[in-house]
Design a protein around this motif. Structure first.
Motif: not given
Length: 397
Positions: A71-76, A144-145, A160-162
């Motif tokens: 759902f989320i992959v951040n920019n970090d 979903r993940k 998620n990824i972050g």
């Protein structure tokens, strides 16, 4: 009537019509999908760093393919490390497919996407905003993940990824979540679900490609996966509540169950079921804390125990029934997961693994404080206004 007021009225009417028609269209296409009972071996993660260590190591050791939906992959920092690892594997000749929700992963930069594709990663956003139902499609998310590595290792859960999932957000602090790693028969079902979602967005149909389904050994824990596409999740939760004979535990970051689930919980309390609900004390989104209050008061009056997690932010999605059934997945106990989002949950029927989960649940409850009816009664006018607003927009929180 001023132009602004007329415009606002038209906007509200358009959004309502758009949402109703979009919802109707979704229900026409939605179908009940229940995977069969499987046997797999599970590992439970509640700490982001431990999860990332194992997930990244499994990706590093991939030999054939890597299929990932978040759902989320951040920019970090940690997100860049994750993306670099995927690009490294693609350069080695490993098939890598990355599918991300368009709104959830909106922080991902165009430059990162360009680099992924240039390095051989098959990348796509899913659930983009599209005609004819702009407002509805903007709200319908793929929550979903799922990760599948070589068709032999699977991951599913709430992380998620972050950086925030490592507890690095100073406002939220420690991030408490539940995520599963599995090997065994169940991995093939995660593969089917990923490739189903991949086909929906890219039109590339790989669902029946045998190379993605290696022979799998039978694991020890009986389970089944339950995917939902903005429909049928409510019935799955109702069935779990009805199955309870003495104990029911619900852990969720967002407790907005709606009328049917609320009535089912109250009926369960009337028949003597001991109901325990765990929610976070902190909120990561506006109004979600206020939106739960109209549901908490009747449950507290009925004798249910509601705890607020105080050691950081609680993001786990879990239901336990009598120590016999345990649901861990991506769906929250809220209206968005019930009626809009695409989710996937894992119903586990193995008592020994549920005992492992229960130890974590007990630790969560130790780090929580009981909510009392007095705390959420006779609120000042400003807080009651926030609650009214939260109730009005609860469907979209």
């Amino acid at each position: 009537m001023s132009f602004f007021f007329r415009f606002l009225v038209l906007l509200v009417v358009w959004a309502g019509v758009d949402f109703c028609l979009g919802r109707r269209n979704q229900l026409k296409r939605a179908e009940v999908r229940k995977f069969p009972m499987r046997h797999s071996d599970f590992r439970l993660y509640t700490c982001g760093q431990t999860l990332y260590d194992d997930l990244f190591a499994d990706i590093q050791h991939a030999r054939h393919h890597i299929h990932i939906l978040f759902f989320i992959v951040n920019n970090d920092r940690v997100s860049h490390k994750f993306l670099e690892l995927l690009m490294e594997k693609a350069r080695q000749g490993i098939e890598v497919r990355l599918l991300l929700d368009r709104i959830g992963s909106h922080h991902l930069s165009k430059d990162s996407i360009r680099q992924l594709r240039e390095n051989g990663v098959h990348f796509s956003f899913c659930h983009t905003i599209r005609l004819p139902f702009l407002f509805y499609s903007a709200n319908q998310r793929n929550h979903r993940k799922i990760t599948i590595i070589d068709g032999k290792i699977g991951y599913i859960g709430g992380f998620n990824i972050g950086e925030e999932y490592l507890g690095h957000d100073p406002q939220l602090g420690n991030w408490r979540d539940y995520h599963l790693r599995l090997t065994g028969e169940g991995v093939q079902d995660l593969q089917v679900q990923f490739l189903h979602d991949w086909r929906d967005e890219t039109k590339e149909d790989l669902i029946k490609e045998s190379k993605y389904y290696p022979a799998l050994a039978k694991g020890s824990a009986l389970h089944r996966f339950v995917p939902t596409d903005g429909a049928y999740l409510q019935q799955a939760f109702l069935d779990l509540i009805e199955e309870a004979e003495h104990d029911l535990y619900i852990g969720t970051p967002y407790f907005i169950p709606g009328r049917k689930l609320q009535r089912a919980l109250l009926r369960a309390a009337e028949r003597g079921i001991r109901i325990t609900i765990l929610v976070p004390k902190k909120a990561d989104h506006p109004l979600v804390r206020e939106a739960k209050l109209p549901y908490c008061r009747p449950l507290l009056r009925a004798g249910c125990s509601i705890y607020q997690f105080e050691d950081g932010f609680f993001h786990a999605k879990i239901i336990m029934v009598d120590g016999r059934i345990c649901d861990i997945g991506t769906a929250n106990f809220d209206l968005r997961s019930l009626y809009i989002n695409h989710e996937i949950n894992c119903f586990i029927y193995d008592k020994s693994f549920i005992e492992v989960v229960k130890k974590e649940v007990d630790q969560d409850l130790e780090n929580s404080q009981l909510l009392t009816l007095e705390e959420i009664s006779n609120l000042p006018f400003s807080k009651r206004c926030k609650e009214w607003l939260a109730t009005a927009v609860a469907f979209f929180l």
